[in-house]
Scaffold this motif. Sequence first.
Motif, PDB file in Angstrom:
ATOM      1  N   PHE A  19      62.005  55.538  69.885  1.00 16.33           N
ATOM      2  CA  PHE A  19      60.797  56.068  69.266  1.00 16.33           C
ATOM      3  C   PHE A  19      59.980  56.771  70.327  1.00 16.33           C
ATOM      4  CE2 PHE A  19      61.992  52.332  66.852  1.00 16.33           C
ATOM      5  CZ  PHE A  19      62.138  52.888  65.604  1.00 16.33           C
ATOM      6  N   GLY A  20      59.130  57.642  69.928  1.00 20.06           N
ATOM      7  CA  GLY A  20      58.279  58.347  70.865  1.00 20.06           C
ATOM      8  C   GLY A  20      58.034  59.752  70.384  1.00 20.06           C
ATOM      9  N   PRO A  21      56.976  60.354  70.867  1.00 21.82           N
ATOM     10  CA  PRO A  21      56.642  61.700  70.411  1.00 21.82           C
ATOM     11  C   PRO A  21      57.570  62.742  71.001  1.00 21.82           C
ATOM     12  CG  PRO A  21      55.143  61.000  72.119  1.00 21.82           C
ATOM     13  CD  PRO A  21      56.026  59.820  71.812  1.00 21.82           C
ATOM     14  N   PRO A  22      57.753  63.861  70.285  1.00 17.19           N
ATOM     15  CA  PRO A  22      58.532  64.949  70.844  1.00 17.19           C
ATOM     16  C   PRO A  22      57.843  65.476  72.100  1.00 17.19           C
ATOM     17  CG  PRO A  22      58.103  65.293  68.512  1.00 17.19           C
ATOM     18  CD  PRO A  22      57.307  64.108  68.945  1.00 17.19           C
ATOM     19  N   GLY A  23      58.612  65.996  73.013  1.00 17.57           N
ATOM     20  CA  GLY A  23      58.040  66.604  74.196  1.00 17.57           C
ATOM     21  C   GLY A  23      57.693  65.628  75.298  1.00 17.57           C
ATOM     22  N   GLN A  48      63.424  67.685  69.547  1.00 14.66           N
ATOM     23  CA  GLN A  48      62.793  68.770  68.812  1.00 14.66           C
ATOM     24  C   GLN A  48      63.209  68.739  67.356  1.00 14.66           C
ATOM     25  OE1 GLN A  48      63.563  72.477  70.728  1.00 14.66           O
ATOM     26  NE2 GLN A  48      62.165  72.072  72.403  1.00 14.66           N
ATOM     27  N   ALA A  49      62.220  68.986  66.506  1.00 15.08           N
ATOM     28  CA  ALA A  49      62.497  69.085  65.072  1.00 15.08           C
ATOM     29  C   ALA A  49      63.295  70.355  64.808  1.00 15.08           C
ATOM     30  CB  ALA A  49      61.176  69.128  64.305  1.00 15.08           C
ATOM     31  N   PRO A  50      64.010  70.398  63.699  1.00 13.50           N
ATOM     32  CA  PRO A  50      64.716  71.632  63.345  1.00 13.50           C
ATOM     33  C   PRO A  50      63.724  72.784  63.202  1.00 13.50           C
ATOM     34  CG  PRO A  50      65.404  69.834  61.926  1.00 13.50           C
ATOM     35  CD  PRO A  50      64.239  69.337  62.725  1.00 13.50           C
ATOM     36  N   SER A  51      64.176  73.977  63.468  1.00 15.82           N
ATOM     37  CA  SER A  51      63.296  75.141  63.373  1.00 15.82           C
ATOM     38  C   SER A  51      63.239  75.708  61.955  1.00 15.82           C
ATOM     39  CB  SER A  51      63.753  76.221  64.353  1.00 15.82           C
ATOM     40  OG  SER A  51      65.093  76.578  64.082  1.00 15.82           O
ATOM     41  N   ALA A  52      64.037  75.169  61.048  1.00 17.31           N
ATOM     42  CA  ALA A  52      64.078  75.644  59.665  1.00 17.31           C
ATOM     43  C   ALA A  52      63.969  74.462  58.710  1.00 17.31           C
ATOM     44  CB  ALA A  52      65.383  76.389  59.416  1.00 17.31           C
ATOM     45  N   PRO A  53      63.565  74.727  57.483  1.00 15.08           N
ATOM     46  CA  PRO A  53      63.543  73.644  56.486  1.00 15.08           C
ATOM     47  C   PRO A  53      64.960  73.193  56.137  1.00 15.08           C
ATOM     48  CG  PRO A  53      62.741  75.701  55.524  1.00 15.08           C
ATOM     49  CD  PRO A  53      63.078  75.978  56.954  1.00 15.08           C
ATOM     50  N   PRO A  54      65.084  72.034  55.479  1.00 19.42           N
ATOM     51  CA  PRO A  54      66.418  71.559  55.075  1.00 19.42           C
ATOM     52  C   PRO A  54      66.958  72.392  53.919  1.00 19.42           C
ATOM     53  CG  PRO A  54      64.736  70.162  54.136  1.00 19.42           C
ATOM     54  CD  PRO A  54      64.023  71.129  55.038  1.00 19.42           C
ATOM     55  N   PRO A  77      68.209  63.074  61.949  1.00 23.26           N
ATOM     56  CA  PRO A  77      68.251  61.988  62.934  1.00 23.26           C
ATOM     57  C   PRO A  77      68.527  62.485  64.353  1.00 23.26           C
ATOM     58  CG  PRO A  77      70.215  61.955  61.558  1.00 23.26           C
ATOM     59  CD  PRO A  77      69.337  63.034  61.022  1.00 23.26           C
ATOM     60  N   VAL A  78      67.809  61.892  65.314  1.00 21.77           N
ATOM     61  CA  VAL A  78      68.021  62.214  66.731  1.00 21.77           C
ATOM     62  C   VAL A  78      68.399  60.977  67.537  1.00 21.77           C
ATOM     63  CG1 VAL A  78      66.523  64.245  66.681  1.00 21.77           C
ATOM     64  CG2 VAL A  78      65.563  62.018  67.320  1.00 21.77           C
ATOM     65  N   PHE A  79      68.280  59.791  66.943  1.00 21.74           N
ATOM     66  CA  PHE A  79      68.648  58.556  67.628  1.00 21.74           C
ATOM     67  C   PHE A  79      69.093  57.523  66.606  1.00 21.74           C
ATOM     68  CE2 PHE A  79      67.663  54.219  68.884  1.00 21.74           C
ATOM     69  CZ  PHE A  79      68.349  54.113  70.075  1.00 21.74           C
ATOM     70  N   VAL A  80      70.188  56.826  66.906  1.00 26.53           N
ATOM     71  CA  VAL A  80      70.639  55.707  66.078  1.00 26.53           C
ATOM     72  C   VAL A  80      70.777  54.495  66.990  1.00 26.53           C
ATOM     73  CG1 VAL A  80      72.443  54.785  64.591  1.00 26.53           C
ATOM     74  CG2 VAL A  80      71.869  57.204  64.470  1.00 26.53           C
ATOM     75  N   GLY A  81      70.048  53.444  66.659  1.00 30.21           N
ATOM     76  CA  GLY A  81      70.139  52.191  67.393  1.00 30.21           C
ATOM     77  C   GLY A  81      70.967  51.182  66.615  1.00 30.21           C
ATOM     78  N   ARG A  82      70.975  49.967  67.083  1.00 28.58           N
ATOM     79  CA  ARG A  82      71.742  48.902  66.434  1.00 28.58           C
ATOM     80  C   ARG A  82      71.237  48.607  65.027  1.00 28.58           C
ATOM     81  NH1 ARG A  82      71.052  43.578  66.819  1.00 28.58           N
ATOM     82  NH2 ARG A  82      69.427  43.839  68.395  1.00 28.58           N
ATOM     83  N   THR A  83      69.912  48.695  64.826  1.00 27.71           N
ATOM     84  CA  THR A  83      69.335  48.346  63.517  1.00 27.71           C
ATOM     85  C   THR A  83      68.406  49.411  62.955  1.00 27.71           C
ATOM     86  OG1 THR A  83      67.468  47.221  64.546  1.00 27.71           O
ATOM     87  CG2 THR A  83      69.426  45.879  64.050  1.00 27.71           C
TER      88      THR A  83
END
Length: 100
Positions: free
Chosen positions: A5-9, A18-24, A66-72
């Motif tokens: 967890f944590g803020p971008p940048g 970084q968030a995607p530059s386009a919508p989904p 998603p940018v990170f997957v942990g154990r839970t």
Amino acid sequence: MLPPFGPPGVPGQQGQLQAPSAPPPSTIPAMPFTSTFAIDPGAISGCLFRYTYIWPRGGQGFWFYPVFVGRTSVSGFRWNGFFWTFSGFDLGRIESFTCV
């Protein structure tokens, strides 16, 4: 490995959170059938840095990046209909997901 967890940048982490530059995508995929108690981290890790649609238990589905997957848990960017916001979720709260 990225922090869960944590803020971008965050210094030293530029470009990784970084968030995607386009919508989904504009279309919502069909929900796959699952009958699990919790989502396996290995399964959802295949969706890292890809548009992923999540169906939470007892809630409305949403687009996630998603940018990170942990154990839970999983963290990344959630589409609120207008822009991406950083958030995290417990894997036990996810009923199903699919990535494109």
